[in-house]
Design a protein around this motif. Structure first.
Motif, PDB file in Angstrom:
ATOM      1  N   ALA A  20       0.831  -1.206   0.000  1.00 41.98           N
ATOM      2  CA  ALA A  20       0.000   0.000   0.000  1.00 41.98           C
ATOM      3  C   ALA A  20       0.869   1.261   0.000  1.00 41.98           C
ATOM      4  N   GLU A  21       1.921   1.264   0.808  1.00 43.07           N
ATOM      5  CA  GLU A  21       2.826   2.417   0.855  1.00 43.07           C
ATOM      6  C   GLU A  21       3.478   2.653  -0.510  1.00 43.07           C
ATOM      7  N   HIS A  24       1.115   4.365  -2.903  1.00 41.94           N
ATOM      8  CA  HIS A  24       1.049   5.799  -2.591  1.00 41.94           C
ATOM      9  C   HIS A  24       2.281   6.526  -3.117  1.00 41.94           C
ATOM     10  N   ASP A  27       2.059   7.182  -6.763  1.00 45.49           N
ATOM     11  CA  ASP A  27       0.958   8.049  -7.189  1.00 45.49           C
ATOM     12  C   ASP A  27       1.359   9.523  -7.073  1.00 45.49           C
ATOM     13  N   SER A  51      -2.555  -7.022  -5.953  1.00 41.87           N
ATOM     14  CA  SER A  51      -3.715  -6.951  -5.055  1.00 41.87           C
ATOM     15  C   SER A  51      -4.402  -8.310  -4.917  1.00 41.87           C
ATOM     16  N   ASP A 103      -8.805   5.732  -8.352  1.00 41.38           N
ATOM     17  CA  ASP A 103      -7.944   6.092  -7.211  1.00 41.38           C
ATOM     18  C   ASP A 103      -7.274   4.831  -6.678  1.00 41.38           C
ATOM     19  N   PRO A 105      -4.410   4.285  -4.927  1.00 42.26           N
ATOM     20  CA  PRO A 105      -3.975   4.245  -3.530  1.00 42.26           C
ATOM     21  C   PRO A 105      -5.132   4.024  -2.550  1.00 42.26           C
ATOM     22  N   GLU A 106      -6.233   4.727  -2.741  1.00 41.50           N
ATOM     23  CA  GLU A 106      -7.367   4.568  -1.834  1.00 41.50           C
ATOM     24  C   GLU A 106      -7.959   3.169  -1.930  1.00 41.50           C
ATOM     25  N   SER A 107      -8.072   2.648  -3.150  1.00 37.33           N
ATOM     26  CA  SER A 107      -8.620   1.306  -3.329  1.00 37.33           C
ATOM     27  C   SER A 107      -7.736   0.248  -2.687  1.00 37.33           C
ATOM     28  N   ASP A 109      -5.592   0.727  -0.205  1.00 33.74           N
ATOM     29  CA  ASP A 109      -5.720   0.892   1.248  1.00 33.74           C
ATOM     30  C   ASP A 109      -6.944   0.152   1.774  1.00 33.74           C
ATOM     31  N   THR A 110      -8.039   0.293   1.056  1.00 32.46           N
ATOM     32  CA  THR A 110      -9.288  -0.361   1.475  1.00 32.46           C
ATOM     33  C   THR A 110      -9.133  -1.872   1.478  1.00 32.46           C
ATOM     34  N   ARG A 113      -6.785  -2.956   4.451  1.00 32.73           N
ATOM     35  CA  ARG A 113      -7.477  -2.892   5.753  1.00 32.73           C
ATOM     36  C   ARG A 113      -8.472  -4.032   5.892  1.00 32.73           C
TER      37      ARG A 113
END
Length: 209
Positions: A20-21, A24, A27, A51, A103, A105-107, A109-110, A113
């Motif tokens: 994830a990092e 980011h 991006d 992923s 997006d 990075p946001e995807s 991250d989700t 988590r």
């Protein structure tokens, strides 16, 4: 909790967060997600493929325990025996990249988590049903660490990023790869022995996977 499973779970979490990092970090303007990353994959495709190391855990987990005695190395043996179509593997990566949306990075991250939370709530003997058989979670999860570490490294190389994977994740990946070395075909074993002791060199592109 079983100490070995705790180690595996921690390695999986560390590898997932590093992935994830990395997304980011990549991006940033001009954020060329369609630039070539690995073979025929763009950076977006490779993020999608990576992923899947998380998404397949969520997809394959089933209720109840498993009494499977299959090891992590047996998973790779089964996959090799199944002769997965490279074109299908490539397309699954591309589709996963598209599914992450605009997006990335946001995807990602989700996904990180959600999947790490799922793993945190399961036990070592949780049942994992894959297309090539059943495994206990503690045996399947290390294969996902390998995928995360290797392909996040590919992403960082493609993006010109420095930095190493978390040590706990690297160590777990090496445990799996070491098992694959020990499980190498008889024809490869003598050459591997001399290469690993500095007495010969492996051919370019050789892999135990």
């Amino acid at each position: 909790m079983d100490e070995n499973f705790r180690t595996v779970r921690d390695a999986f979490g560390a590898a997932a967060r590093w992935f994830a990092e990395t997304v980011h970090e990549l991006d940033r303007p001009p954020a060329p997600w369609e630039a070539t990353a690995l073979g025929e994959w763009s950076r977006r495709d490779l993020v999608g493929h990576t992923s899947r190391a998380l998404l397949t855990v969520e997809q394959y987990l089933r209720p109840g325990p498993s009494d499977s005695d299959r090891r992590s190395v047996d998973y790779y043996r089964a996959v090799r025996g199944g002769r997965a179509d490279p074109d299908e593997v490539a397309e699954r990566g591309r589709q996963a990249g598209r599914d992450l949306g605009a997006d990335l990075p946001e995807s990602v991250d989700t996904v990180v988590r959600r999947v790490t939370a799922v793993v945190a709530g399961r036990t070592a003997d949780a049942r994992v049903e894959t297309p090539v058989g059943e495994w206990r979670l503690e045996a399947y999860l290390p294969t996902r660490v390998v995928e995360l570490v290797v392909h996040t490294g590919d992403l960082r190389t493609a993006g010109g990023l420095d930095g190493q994977a978390p040590e706990t994740a690297v160590r777990q990946a090496l445990v799996v790869l070491g098992g694959l070395v020990a499980d190498a075909p008889s024809d490869d074993a003598p050459h591997l022995l001399t290469a690993l002791t500095g007495r010969s060199a492996l051919d370019a592109g050789y892999t135990v996977l």
